[in-house]
Design a protein around this motif. Structure first.
Motif, PDB file in Angstrom:
ATOM      1  N   VAL A   1       0.806  -1.222   0.000  1.00 32.54           N
ATOM      2  CA  VAL A   1       0.000   0.000   0.000  1.00 32.54           C
ATOM      3  C   VAL A   1       0.840   1.274   0.000  1.00 32.54           C
ATOM      4  N   ASP A   2       2.124   1.152   0.263  1.00 28.90           N
ATOM      5  CA  ASP A   2       2.991   2.328   0.243  1.00 28.90           C
ATOM      6  C   ASP A   2       4.429   1.841   0.106  1.00 28.90           C
ATOM      7  N   THR A   3       5.293   2.711  -0.377  1.00 28.39           N
ATOM      8  CA  THR A   3       6.699   2.358  -0.541  1.00 28.39           C
ATOM      9  C   THR A   3       7.534   3.624  -0.560  1.00 28.39           C
ATOM     10  N   THR A   4       8.836   3.471  -0.445  1.00 24.45           N
ATOM     11  CA  THR A   4       9.707   4.640  -0.340  1.00 24.45           C
ATOM     12  C   THR A   4      10.168   5.161  -1.690  1.00 24.45           C
ATOM     13  N   MET A   5      10.381   4.275  -2.668  1.00 25.23           N
ATOM     14  CA  MET A   5      10.823   4.729  -3.981  1.00 25.23           C
ATOM     15  C   MET A   5       9.650   5.289  -4.766  1.00 25.23           C
ATOM     16  N   GLY A   6       9.958   6.120  -5.751  1.00 27.90           N
ATOM     17  CA  GLY A   6       8.907   6.771  -6.513  1.00 27.90           C
ATOM     18  C   GLY A   6       8.887   6.367  -7.960  1.00 27.90           C
ATOM     19  N   ILE A   7       9.062   7.332  -8.865  1.00 29.39           N
ATOM     20  CA  ILE A   7       9.054   7.041 -10.290  1.00 29.39           C
ATOM     21  C   ILE A   7      10.329   6.330 -10.717  1.00 29.39           C
ATOM     22  N   SER A   8      11.367   6.462  -9.915  1.00 28.26           N
ATOM     23  CA  SER A   8      12.648   5.833 -10.253  1.00 28.26           C
ATOM     24  C   SER A   8      13.243   5.175  -9.024  1.00 28.26           C
ATOM     25  N   PRO A   9      14.234   4.289  -9.208  1.00 24.70           N
ATOM     26  CA  PRO A   9      14.916   3.670  -8.063  1.00 24.70           C
ATOM     27  C   PRO A   9      15.873   4.619  -7.350  1.00 24.70           C
ATOM     28  N   MET A  10      15.883   5.899  -7.727  1.00 25.62           N
ATOM     29  CA  MET A  10      16.746   6.871  -7.041  1.00 25.62           C
ATOM     30  C   MET A  10      16.081   7.460  -5.806  1.00 25.62           C
ATOM     31  N   GLY A  11      14.756   7.316  -5.686  1.00 29.53           N
ATOM     32  CA  GLY A  11      14.036   7.980  -4.617  1.00 29.53           C
ATOM     33  C   GLY A  11      14.022   7.211  -3.315  1.00 29.53           C
ATOM     34  N   GLY A  12      13.557   7.895  -2.256  1.00 32.42           N
ATOM     35  CA  GLY A  12      13.413   7.260  -0.948  1.00 32.42           C
ATOM     36  C   GLY A  12      14.660   7.336  -0.114  1.00 32.42           C
ATOM     37  N   LEU A  13      15.084   6.189   0.400  1.00 32.21           N
ATOM     38  CA  LEU A  13      16.261   6.106   1.263  1.00 32.21           C
ATOM     39  C   LEU A  13      17.535   6.488   0.522  1.00 32.21           C
ATOM     40  N   VAL A  14      18.494   7.052   1.255  1.00 33.97           N
ATOM     41  CA  VAL A  14      19.831   7.209   0.702  1.00 33.97           C
ATOM     42  C   VAL A  14      20.400   5.814   0.454  1.00 33.97           C
ATOM     43  N   MET A  15      21.171   5.669  -0.626  1.00 33.31           N
ATOM     44  CA  MET A  15      21.683   4.354  -0.999  1.00 33.31           C
ATOM     45  C   MET A  15      23.181   4.417  -1.256  1.00 33.31           C
ATOM     46  N   ALA A  16      23.726   3.334  -1.809  1.00 33.12           N
ATOM     47  CA  ALA A  16      25.172   3.252  -2.037  1.00 33.12           C
ATOM     48  C   ALA A  16      25.664   4.402  -2.904  1.00 33.12           C
ATOM     49  N   THR A  17      25.037   4.568  -4.072  1.00 34.60           N
ATOM     50  CA  THR A  17      25.456   5.638  -4.985  1.00 34.60           C
ATOM     51  C   THR A  17      24.288   6.521  -5.409  1.00 34.60           C
ATOM     52  N   ARG A  18      23.094   6.267  -4.864  1.00 33.74           N
ATOM     53  CA  ARG A  18      21.915   7.048  -5.236  1.00 33.74           C
ATOM     54  C   ARG A  18      21.530   7.989  -4.101  1.00 33.74           C
ATOM     55  N   CYS A  19      21.007   9.127  -4.480  1.00 34.52           N
ATOM     56  CA  CYS A  19      20.784  10.200  -3.505  1.00 34.52           C
ATOM     57  C   CYS A  19      19.613   9.958  -2.572  1.00 34.52           C
TER      58      CYS A  19
ATOM     59  N   VAL B   1      23.316  10.965 -14.047  1.00 33.73           N
ATOM     60  CA  VAL B   1      24.490  10.180 -13.671  1.00 33.73           C
ATOM     61  C   VAL B   1      24.980  10.589 -12.288  1.00 33.73           C
ATOM     62  N   GLU B   2      25.009  11.885 -12.027  1.00 31.68           N
ATOM     63  CA  GLU B   2      25.507  12.359 -10.735  1.00 31.68           C
ATOM     64  C   GLU B   2      24.615  11.889  -9.589  1.00 31.68           C
ATOM     65  N   LEU B   3      23.306  11.937  -9.802  1.00 31.21           N
ATOM     66  CA  LEU B   3      22.369  11.561  -8.745  1.00 31.21           C
ATOM     67  C   LEU B   3      22.315  10.048  -8.511  1.00 31.21           C
ATOM     68  N   SER B   4      22.611   9.272  -9.542  1.00 29.25           N
ATOM     69  CA  SER B   4      22.474   7.819  -9.416  1.00 29.25           C
ATOM     70  C   SER B   4      23.789   7.083  -9.248  1.00 29.25           C
ATOM     71  N   GLU B   5      24.907   7.701  -9.660  1.00 28.46           N
ATOM     72  CA  GLU B   5      26.188   7.001  -9.605  1.00 28.46           C
ATOM     73  C   GLU B   5      27.220   7.650  -8.677  1.00 28.46           C
ATOM     74  N   ASP B   6      27.054   8.934  -8.380  1.00 29.69           N
ATOM     75  CA  ASP B   6      28.065   9.646  -7.587  1.00 29.69           C
ATOM     76  C   ASP B   6      27.509  10.242  -6.303  1.00 29.69           C
ATOM     77  N   ALA B   7      26.277   9.894  -5.955  1.00 32.07           N
ATOM     78  CA  ALA B   7      25.639  10.443  -4.755  1.00 32.07           C
ATOM     79  C   ALA B   7      25.610   9.393  -3.644  1.00 32.07           C
ATOM     80  N   GLY B   8      24.657   9.515  -2.730  1.00 29.90           N
ATOM     81  CA  GLY B   8      24.501   8.528  -1.662  1.00 29.90           C
ATOM     82  C   GLY B   8      25.662   8.499  -0.685  1.00 29.90           C
ATOM     83  N   ILE B   9      25.851   7.339  -0.061  1.00 32.83           N
ATOM     84  CA  ILE B   9      26.922   7.237   0.944  1.00 32.83           C
ATOM     85  C   ILE B   9      28.299   7.361   0.304  1.00 32.83           C
ATOM     86  N   LYS B  10      28.378   7.067  -1.003  1.00 35.81           N
ATOM     87  CA  LYS B  10      29.641   7.248  -1.724  1.00 35.81           C
ATOM     88  C   LYS B  10      30.064   8.706  -1.700  1.00 35.81           C
TER      89      LYS B  10
END
Length: 411
Positions: A224-242, A266-275
């Motif tokens: 009924v609900d989830t953290t990600m949105g239109i893309s897998p970049m949304g919600g929780l901070v991740m390894a390389t995603r914001c 590319v910056e938001l999905s590969e160079d962001a997050g905890i990296k």
């Protein structure tokens, strides 16, 4: 004549730089072989293959330029073992299928055309996934190829959780919160249904924590609900995603830097997050360094703090919480992260047992905890295999002339 037990379903699960595969007996759904190719696109990659007893059958190192190279390596291995590999169907994990493609389905020319038109929704995933399909369609042209979408689990979310507060034209264009990691959530819910009666009466949060991380809220057995949105970049901070960002932050990045939307992606999905914080995307490295490295501790703290916030938010969306499940590579293996996430959450009825958690027991909550806290292993590949088998059975029902045995192929 080959024995019926020698018919198999091949499962393919591609990531940004890896390709997992597994071969399941069609009738028993027993996994016979499994493997992974890591380091795709890097100077050196590795292929590891194991049998059903987890005995290593092959470990090799070579350069895989792209996903097609990795796919070809798997096909070559299957050719070497073709007397054991009569493939009845191939199932694929696809991260995104847009609003029209959610339920598992046979891959046709029309489906491929539709998916190619949706690459803009998942530019970091769909091109490689489509390349993988193309390679195996050439190698196995006679059998059924089945697409299993990560968004399917979330298709019945209520409108207030599905749509953004934007002009209606965007909704009509397919802009919505699709949600991801659905195959993992499906598998967890299937296991819970097998293990517990009345699980559909429970309010559940599943935390799939890995290099990609998300959570799902489940009520009456439905997501009924989830953290990600239109893309897998949304919600929780991740390894390389914001993770989630204020839209103003994205406008700031575009206005203050001479970059294109593609470069921003590319910056938001590969160079962001905890990296971006700790200089590494590997949570294992962060856990080793965090006591002596402030940046590692900062990344660890941010990750766990965001997880706390989303658990509370999803519990509010559910109107309560009965069961919290940790799964995924980090969720299943990191007692430190589970402990930090659950710390000081007793106001919500969450109390973790330190000793049970340290041993990664199946249940890690205290007896006094109002919420049951569990650790569960997920298995996206098995879920794909089961969906693929269901598609074949449906084909037999629709067309009695169809037989999964008539379509088998060796590599």
């Amino acid at each position: 004549m080959q024995s019926i037990k020698e018919h198999f379903v091949l499962v393919l699960n591609s990531g940004s730089s890896s390709l997992k595969f597994a071969i399941y007996h069609y009738h028993t759904m027993h996994r016979q072989w499994s493997g992974v190719i890591n380091g795709i696109g890097k100077a050196s990659g590795t292929m590891k293959i194991s049998d059903s007893h987890h005995h290593q059958l092959r470990t090799s190192t070579q350069h895989y330029r792209n996903i097609a190279d990795a796919a070809t390596a798997i096909i070559l291995w299957m050719k070497e073992n073709k007397k054991y590999c009569l493939i009845s169907a191939i199932g694929y994990r696809l991260v995104q299928g847009g609003p029209e493609h959610r339920i598992p389905e046979i891959i046709t020319e029309k489906v491929l055309v539709d998916l190619k038109a949706l690459i803009f929704l998942a530019p970091n995933h769909l091109p490689e996934e489509l390349s993988l399909i193309d390679t195996f369609l050439i190698a196995f042209p006679k059998i059924k190829h089945v697409a299993c979408f990560d968004t399917n689990f979330h298709r019945d979310m209520p409108d207030q959780n599905k749509y953004y507060p934007l002009p209606i034209k965007y909704k009509e264009q397919g802009l919505m919160r699709y949600g991801f990691h659905g195959l993992s959530y499906e598998y967890i819910m299937q296991k819970l249904n097998q293990q517990h009666a009345f699980i559909d009466q429970k309010k559940i949060i599943i935390a799939h924590l890995g290099s990609g991380s998300s959570m799902a809220a489940v009520s009456a057995g439905i997501g009924v609900d989830t953290t990600m949105g239109i893309s897998p970049m949304g919600g929780l901070v991740m390894a390389t995603r914001c993770g989630d960002l204020d839209p103003g932050a994205i406008l700031f990045m575009l206005k203050m830097n001479d970059i294109t939307p593609e470069e921003l992606d590319v910056e938001l999905s590969e160079d962001a997050g905890i990296k971006a914080i700790a200089g590494t995307a590997d949570m294992r490295d962060i856990l080793k360094r965090r006591n002596s490295d402030k940046l590692a501790e900062d990344a660890f703290t941010l990750y766990c703090t965001q997880a706390k916030k989303f658990i509370a938010a999803l519990a509010a969306s559910l109107g309560g919480l009965d069961l919290l499940i940790f799964t995924g590579g980090i969720g299943e293996n990191s007692f430190e992260i589970r402990e930090r996430i659950c710390a000081d959450m007793d106001f919500m009825g969450l109390k973790i047992d330190h000793c049970l958690n340290l041993r990664s027991e199946k249940i890690i909550s205290c007896q006094s905890s109002k919420v049951c806290i569990r650790v569960m292993e997920t298995n996206e590949e098995r879920m794909i295999a089961m969906h693929t088998k269901s598609i074949l059975l449906a084909c037999e029902e629709i067309d009695p002339k169809f037989s999964m045995h008539s379509g088998v192929e060796t590599a």
